[in-house]
Design a protein around this motif. Structure first.
Motif, PDB file in Angstrom:
ATOM      1  N   LYS A   1      45.760  28.409  43.528  1.00 47.09           N
ATOM      2  CA  LYS A   1      45.559  28.901  44.847  1.00 47.09           C
ATOM      3  C   LYS A   1      44.141  29.727  44.889  1.00 47.09           C
ATOM      4  O   LYS A   1      43.874  30.777  43.996  1.00 47.09           O
ATOM      5  N   ILE A   2      43.188  29.622  45.641  1.00 48.25           N
ATOM      6  CA  ILE A   2      42.121  30.293  45.751  1.00 48.25           C
ATOM      7  C   ILE A   2      42.207  31.580  46.649  1.00 48.25           C
ATOM      8  O   ILE A   2      42.310  31.429  47.697  1.00 48.25           O
ATOM      9  N   VAL A   3      41.841  32.528  45.877  1.00 52.74           N
ATOM     10  CA  VAL A   3      41.708  34.041  46.433  1.00 52.74           C
ATOM     11  C   VAL A   3      40.302  34.312  46.683  1.00 52.74           C
ATOM     12  O   VAL A   3      39.426  34.706  45.863  1.00 52.74           O
ATOM     13  N   TRP A   4      39.902  34.415  47.939  1.00 53.42           N
ATOM     14  CA  TRP A   4      38.468  34.808  48.239  1.00 53.42           C
ATOM     15  C   TRP A   4      38.173  36.251  48.149  1.00 53.42           C
ATOM     16  O   TRP A   4      39.050  36.973  48.769  1.00 53.42           O
ATOM     17  N   THR A   5      37.175  36.782  47.463  1.00 47.76           N
ATOM     18  CA  THR A   5      37.071  38.055  47.138  1.00 47.76           C
ATOM     19  C   THR A   5      35.958  38.781  47.603  1.00 47.76           C
ATOM     20  O   THR A   5      34.731  38.215  47.247  1.00 47.76           O
ATOM     21  N   ASP A   6      35.735  40.062  47.949  1.00 46.56           N
ATOM     22  CA  ASP A   6      34.420  40.598  48.132  1.00 46.56           C
ATOM     23  C   ASP A   6      34.178  41.536  46.842  1.00 46.56           C
ATOM     24  O   ASP A   6      32.850  42.081  46.838  1.00 46.56           O
ATOM     25  N   ASN A   7      34.934  41.470  45.849  1.00 44.05           N
ATOM     26  CA  ASN A   7      34.556  42.204  44.664  1.00 44.05           C
ATOM     27  C   ASN A   7      33.740  41.271  43.468  1.00 44.05           C
ATOM     28  O   ASN A   7      34.618  40.444  43.062  1.00 44.05           O
ATOM     29  N   LEU A   8      32.677  41.501  43.310  1.00 44.69           N
ATOM     30  CA  LEU A   8      31.864  40.814  42.439  1.00 44.69           C
ATOM     31  C   LEU A   8      32.423  40.764  41.020  1.00 44.69           C
ATOM     32  O   LEU A   8      32.690  39.717  40.365  1.00 44.69           O
ATOM     33  N   SER A   9      32.943  41.761  40.752  1.00 50.16           N
ATOM     34  CA  SER A   9      33.842  42.050  39.470  1.00 50.16           C
ATOM     35  C   SER A   9      35.065  41.052  39.142  1.00 50.16           C
ATOM     36  O   SER A   9      35.389  40.914  38.009  1.00 50.16           O
ATOM     37  N   ASP A  10      35.733  40.498  40.298  1.00 50.27           N
ATOM     38  CA  ASP A  10      36.913  39.578  40.268  1.00 50.27           C
ATOM     39  C   ASP A  10      36.272  38.299  40.196  1.00 50.27           C
ATOM     40  O   ASP A  10      37.427  37.265  39.984  1.00 50.27           O
ATOM     41  N   HIS A  11      34.976  37.842  40.236  1.00 46.09           N
ATOM     42  CA  HIS A  11      34.600  36.548  40.259  1.00 46.09           C
ATOM     43  C   HIS A  11      35.046  35.636  39.157  1.00 46.09           C
ATOM     44  O   HIS A  11      35.077  35.962  38.138  1.00 46.09           O
ATOM     45  N   LEU A  12      35.854  34.529  39.350  1.00 49.43           N
ATOM     46  CA  LEU A  12      36.372  33.541  38.571  1.00 49.43           C
ATOM     47  C   LEU A  12      37.571  34.016  37.718  1.00 49.43           C
ATOM     48  O   LEU A  12      37.855  33.625  36.608  1.00 49.43           O
ATOM     49  N   ARG A  13      38.011  35.165  38.038  1.00 49.08           N
ATOM     50  CA  ARG A  13      39.341  35.687  37.152  1.00 49.08           C
ATOM     51  C   ARG A  13      40.474  34.780  37.744  1.00 49.08           C
ATOM     52  O   ARG A  13      40.797  34.864  38.788  1.00 49.08           O
ATOM     53  N   LEU A  14      41.233  34.423  36.617  1.00 46.96           N
ATOM     54  CA  LEU A  14      42.723  33.854  37.029  1.00 46.96           C
ATOM     55  C   LEU A  14      43.616  35.129  37.078  1.00 46.96           C
ATOM     56  O   LEU A  14      43.405  36.122  36.343  1.00 46.96           O
ATOM     57  N   MET A  15      44.599  35.039  38.129  1.00 50.16           N
ATOM     58  CA  MET A  15      45.728  36.167  38.403  1.00 50.16           C
ATOM     59  C   MET A  15      46.982  35.391  38.755  1.00 50.16           C
ATOM     60  O   MET A  15      47.080  34.068  38.529  1.00 50.16           O
ATOM     61  N   ARG A  16      47.935  36.226  38.565  1.00 48.14           N
ATOM     62  CA  ARG A  16      49.295  36.131  38.802  1.00 48.14           C
ATOM     63  C   ARG A  16      49.712  34.713  37.857  1.00 48.14           C
ATOM     64  O   ARG A  16      50.331  33.692  38.418  1.00 48.14           O
TER      65      ARG A  16
ATOM     66  N   LEU B   1      26.224  48.837  47.384  1.00 47.68           N
ATOM     67  CA  LEU B   1      24.959  48.548  46.909  1.00 47.68           C
ATOM     68  C   LEU B   1      25.329  47.291  45.776  1.00 47.68           C
ATOM     69  O   LEU B   1      24.301  46.704  45.579  1.00 47.68           O
ATOM     70  N   SER B   2      26.313  47.390  45.094  1.00 49.88           N
ATOM     71  CA  SER B   2      26.653  46.381  44.187  1.00 49.88           C
ATOM     72  C   SER B   2      27.944  45.455  44.659  1.00 49.88           C
ATOM     73  O   SER B   2      28.245  44.489  43.694  1.00 49.88           O
ATOM     74  N   MET B   3      28.522  45.526  45.665  1.00 44.36           N
ATOM     75  CA  MET B   3      29.975  44.874  45.967  1.00 44.36           C
ATOM     76  C   MET B   3      30.548  44.757  44.875  1.00 44.36           C
ATOM     77  O   MET B   3      31.101  43.587  44.414  1.00 44.36           O
ATOM     78  N   THR B   4      30.735  45.821  44.347  1.00 45.88           N
ATOM     79  CA  THR B   4      31.799  45.993  42.992  1.00 45.88           C
ATOM     80  C   THR B   4      32.739  47.010  43.331  1.00 45.88           C
ATOM     81  O   THR B   4      32.286  47.954  43.863  1.00 45.88           O
ATOM     82  N   ALA B   5      34.149  46.907  42.950  1.00 45.13           N
ATOM     83  CA  ALA B   5      35.078  47.952  43.230  1.00 45.13           C
ATOM     84  C   ALA B   5      34.705  49.041  42.357  1.00 45.13           C
ATOM     85  O   ALA B   5      35.373  48.989  41.245  1.00 45.13           O
ATOM     86  N   ILE B   6      34.054  50.297  43.015  1.00 46.48           N
ATOM     87  CA  ILE B   6      33.857  51.365  42.178  1.00 46.48           C
ATOM     88  C   ILE B   6      34.453  52.328  42.756  1.00 46.48           C
ATOM     89  O   ILE B   6      34.362  52.737  43.939  1.00 46.48           O
ATOM     90  N   GLY B   7      35.254  53.415  41.934  1.00 47.27           N
ATOM     91  CA  GLY B   7      36.046  54.440  42.527  1.00 47.27           C
ATOM     92  C   GLY B   7      37.425  53.724  43.058  1.00 47.27           C
ATOM     93  O   GLY B   7      37.668  52.726  43.328  1.00 47.27           O
TER      94      GLY B   7
END
Length: 356
Positions: free
Chosen positions: A192-207, A127-133
């Motif tokens: 490097k762009i990492v395409w994500t299905d998790n809305l909560s990760d949008h625009l987050r810098l990593m590594r 419902l939210s496309m957010t990593a819940i659980g």
């Protein structure tokens, strides 16, 4: 959970079954998005294709992590929980669980309790496309799932996507120039762009700030503008970030996004959301994503070109760019004419020794 229904219901299909029919896929989309698509439209226009891939992946991960039976057996069971969350966005998780428990036979309750928890988390993700659980078989490095133990789903998402404190904003007005697009994050800043299905990760810098996660499900967002579970204005602003990163009327950006879409099965709607005007390019126009855009803009501005390709595309400092390439041209010409002189001198020496 299992109501007496007509076997013609396309959702009454075992969740372990693969290769779903277009009728079932269409019913899933309509059930979650609130649309009125037909199976023919779905097949002809490939509607919701990227979301359906996400739906299938989430169901498979849930099946690998736990046995969903006896309470969750068909897609209809999942959609029923989704509808319950949609209709009761402010209900406490425990209340939702008790109401869903009431549809199970008494003998099934003990065996179904853990399964029902997993089913609620699965429905919340869909419902939210957010990593819940937590899912044991879908771990993503650096990703921090939201744990929903109590309270309503709406409060959980509002806490995650809350507007940053005003003390952290508007200190310095930052304009997001036209070079600040997804394509240039890759070819200029070297991210490097990492395409994500998790809305909560949008625009987050990593590594260590070498990768940036970008969410791409614009079709999903378009059908969530009236969703009661997200903060007011959040969906519209997220779509606006697509206009910023994937300007629809930039030919080079469109070509780049089409290549990415083909390679990574992205939602093609993300590249067709429009563009932002000069007035809209102030960072203060983004409230929910303000901090992440600010951090990303800083990383973009501070990145120094390290390859010839990056030097060529980096037009952020035009005087420096012209100076570099004029110097490079002069150096190349000097080497070229020097090489010609060396060859000519060598030929003259050869002729002096062998005049015939």
């Amino acid at each position: 959970m299992h109501k007496t229904m007509s076997r013609s219901n396309p959702l009454l299909v075992d969740i372990q079954q693969q290769d779903l029919s277009y009728e079932t896929k269409c019913a899933i989309l309509n059930g979650i998005w609130g649309t009125n698509y037909t199976a023919k439209e779905l097949a002809a226009q490939r509607l919701g294709e990227s979301y359906l891939h996400y739906y299938d992946e989430q169901c498979r991960n849930a099946l690998h992590s736990t046995e969903l039976e006896p309470s969750i057996r068909t897609h209809n069971d999942i959609i029923e929980i989704v509808h319950h969350l949609q209709q009761h966005p402010t209900s406490l998780r425990q209340d939702i669980k008790l109401q869903l428990d009431s549809t199970l036979a008494k003998s099934e309750l003990d065996a179904a309790e853990n399964c029902l928890d997993e089913g609620i988390d699965l429905a919340a993700r869909l419902l939210s496309m957010t990593a819940i659980g937590k899912l044991k078989h879908s771990f993503v490095p650096g990703q921090k799932p939201l744990i929903w133990e109590s309270g309503p789903l709406k409060a959980l998402l509002e806490g995650r996507f809350q507007i940053p404190a005003s003390t952290n904003r508007s200190i310095i007005r930052v304009k997001l120039d036209r070079l600040f697009i997804a394509q240039n994050l890759e070819r200029i800043a070297g991210l490097k762009i990492v395409w994500t299905d998790n809305l909560s990760d949008h625009l987050r810098l990593m590594r260590d700030d070498t990768e940036v996660a970008i969410y791409h499900h614009a079709s999903f967002l378009e059908h969530q503008k009236k969703s009661p579970i997200f903060p007011e204005g959040f969906i519209e602003e997220t779509i606006q970030t697509f206009c910023l990163l994937f300007p629809q009327f930039d030919r080079a950006s469109r070509k780049w996004f089409r290549a990415q879409q083909t390679r990574f099965r992205l939602d093609d709607k993300a590249g067709a959301c429009g563009h932002v005007s000069t007035e809209e390019r102030q960072i203060d126009n983004f409230v929910f994503w303000h901090d992440r855009i600010g951090i990303l803009k800083q990383a973009f501005d501070e990145a120094e070109p390290s390859t010839i390709a990056q030097w060529w595309f980096d037009r952020r400092r035009r005087v420096q760019w012209y100076t570099f390439w004029v110097a490079a041209l002069v150096l190349a010409l000097t080497i070229f004419f020097g090489a010609i002189q060396c060859i000519e001198g060598g030929l003259q020496v050869y002729k002096a020794y062998y005049p015939s």
